[in-house]
Design a protein around this motif. Structure first.
Motif, PDB file in Angstrom:
ATOM      1  N   UNK A   3       1.163  12.535   4.348  1.00 20.72           N
ATOM      2  CA  UNK A   3       0.644  12.501   3.000  1.00 20.72           C
ATOM      3  C   UNK A   3       0.301  11.169   2.572  1.00 20.72           C
ATOM      4  N   UNK A   4       1.282  10.207   2.906  1.00 17.37           N
ATOM      5  CA  UNK A   4       0.817   8.801   2.383  1.00 17.37           C
ATOM      6  C   UNK A   4      -0.321   8.016   3.218  1.00 17.37           C
ATOM      7  N   UNK A   5      -0.135   8.481   4.478  1.00 15.74           N
ATOM      8  CA  UNK A   5      -1.304   8.510   5.412  1.00 15.74           C
ATOM      9  C   UNK A   5      -2.615   8.652   5.012  1.00 15.74           C
ATOM     10  N   UNK A   6      -2.712  10.069   4.785  1.00 11.57           N
ATOM     11  CA  UNK A   6      -3.961  10.408   4.094  1.00 11.57           C
ATOM     12  C   UNK A   6      -4.390   9.853   2.935  1.00 11.57           C
ATOM     13  N   UNK A   7      -3.342   9.617   2.013  1.00  8.62           N
ATOM     14  CA  UNK A   7      -3.891   8.995   0.809  1.00  8.62           C
ATOM     15  C   UNK A   7      -4.272   7.566   0.861  1.00  8.62           C
ATOM     16  N   UNK A   8      -3.946   6.796   1.803  1.00  4.87           N
ATOM     17  CA  UNK A   8      -4.145   5.451   2.021  1.00  4.87           C
ATOM     18  C   UNK A   8      -5.184   4.998   3.308  1.00  4.87           C
ATOM     19  N   UNK A  43       0.867  -1.129  -0.009  1.00 10.79           N
ATOM     20  CA  UNK A  43      -0.005  -0.222  -0.060  1.00 10.79           C
ATOM     21  C   UNK A  43       0.863   1.129  -0.209  1.00 10.79           C
ATOM     22  N   UNK A  44       2.031   1.186   0.853  1.00 11.48           N
ATOM     23  CA  UNK A  44       3.022   2.298   0.869  1.00 11.48           C
ATOM     24  C   UNK A  44       3.576   2.568  -0.444  1.00 11.48           C
ATOM     25  N   UNK A  83       1.220   3.892  -3.102  1.00 12.09           N
ATOM     26  CA  UNK A  83       0.715   5.282  -2.654  1.00 12.09           C
ATOM     27  C   UNK A  83       1.881   6.338  -3.024  1.00 12.09           C
ATOM     28  N   UNK A  84       2.960   5.744  -2.873  1.00  6.71           N
ATOM     29  CA  UNK A  84       4.178   6.805  -3.277  1.00  6.71           C
ATOM     30  C   UNK A  84       4.386   7.168  -4.716  1.00  6.71           C
ATOM     31  N   UNK A  85       4.110   5.736  -5.341  1.00  9.59           N
ATOM     32  CA  UNK A  85       3.874   5.878  -6.881  1.00  9.59           C
ATOM     33  C   UNK A  85       3.007   6.978  -7.327  1.00  9.59           C
ATOM     34  N   UNK A  86       1.752   6.899  -6.813  1.00  6.72           N
ATOM     35  CA  UNK A  86       0.667   7.764  -7.100  1.00  6.72           C
ATOM     36  C   UNK A  86       0.747   9.261  -6.774  1.00  6.72           C
ATOM     37  N   UNK A  87       1.337   9.350  -5.548  1.00  2.00           N
ATOM     38  CA  UNK A  87       1.575  10.818  -4.853  1.00  2.00           C
ATOM     39  C   UNK A  87       2.924  11.368  -5.894  1.00  2.00           C
TER      40      UNK A  87
END
Length: 263
Positions: A144-149, A123-124, A127-131
């Motif tokens: 930011x990763x936490x908010x995204x996931x 998941x991390x 998320x890093x790829x998307x962000x």
């Protein structure tokens, strides 16, 4: 061996085996059923190979991945029930993909990582790829990763730690930017022999403090100033033999006290 025409499906590797599955379900165990089962497996092998190809360049040989995907296909063929009315591909794809993912989870990690943490890692990573596409110029923060996931920051940290646990770096591997063969093993420390000296010094401190001042001074000159017994005798105006006896007696007494304290 019978061949099966492709079904009306966007994937050219999706043959029409619906009648073969119905026939196989109606047949009792035996050579005829085994023959139909083998034909169905062979017909769907191109799909298994395609699914295995999704996981190439992840540290595993593609031929090995194809073998794992083929095993998943066999499980899908054996577990599929055409009476449920669902297309075989919709049942087979998650079965094959799950088998490949299970292979990575159980056999490819250098360090044992719980499945929950492996899921956090994935998941991390996604998320890093998307962000990274929406936050140019810097890496996304844990918040930011936490908010995204929807993950907590503690879960994000666990996932980030697991990113570096999939493979281990050899101790002989040269460090990035090194052009003189400087490897990871060169950065590792060794046991400091002076640690034993520290332990010994702390052990004799109480006994030293109880010695007469002259004996303390003699031991200081001998073991901390590195003076010879003859030099100590001259500085104190006594014989070298007397100095020798005093040092031996003090050391014996200190050793006995330390051993009694340890016991």
């Amino acid at each position: 061996m019978r061949t099966y025409a492709p079904s009306k499906h966007p994937h050219s590797d999706a043959p029409d085996t619906a009648s073969a599955f119905r026939r196989m379900a109606a047949l009792p165990d035996g050579p005829e059923r085994d023959q139909v089962r083998q034909e169905v497996i062979c017909a769907w092998l191109p799909m298994a190979d395609r699914l295995a190809g999704r996981f190439r360049n992840r540290g595993e040989n593609i031929e090995d991945l194809k073998q794992v995907a083929a095993l998943g296909l066999v499980k899908a063929v054996d577990g599929y029930d055409p009476a449920r009315g669902n297309a075989f591909e919709s049942y087979a794809v998650p079965t094959v993909v799950g088998e490949v993912k299970r292979h990575f989870r159980d056999h490819m990690w250098t360090l044992h990582v719980p499945r929950r943490v492996q899921d956090l890692r994935n998941r991390v990573r996604f998320a890093r790829q998307d962000l990274s596409q929406t936050i140019p110029g810097r890496a996304p923060t844990n918040a930011e990763i936490g908010e995204h996931t929807g993950m907590t920051e503690e879960e994000v940290r666990a996932g980030l730690d697991a990113l570096d646990s999939f493979t281990a770096l050899s101790l002989d591997a040269e460090l990035p930017g090194s052009d003189d063969g400087y490897a990871l093993r060169d950065t590792l420390g060794t046991a400091d022999p002076a640690l034993d000296v520290v332990v010994d010094r702390e052990a004799v401190k109480p006994g030293l403090s109880r010695l007469p001042e002259r004996e303390q001074h003699i031991l200081y000159l001998r073991f901390f100033r590195d003076m010879t017994q003859s030099s100590i005798a001259r500085s104190l105006g006594i014989s070298q033999m007397h100095v020798s006896r005093l040092i031996s007696r003090c050391c014996d007494n200190l050793r006995e006290q330390v051993m009694q304290d340890a016991a």
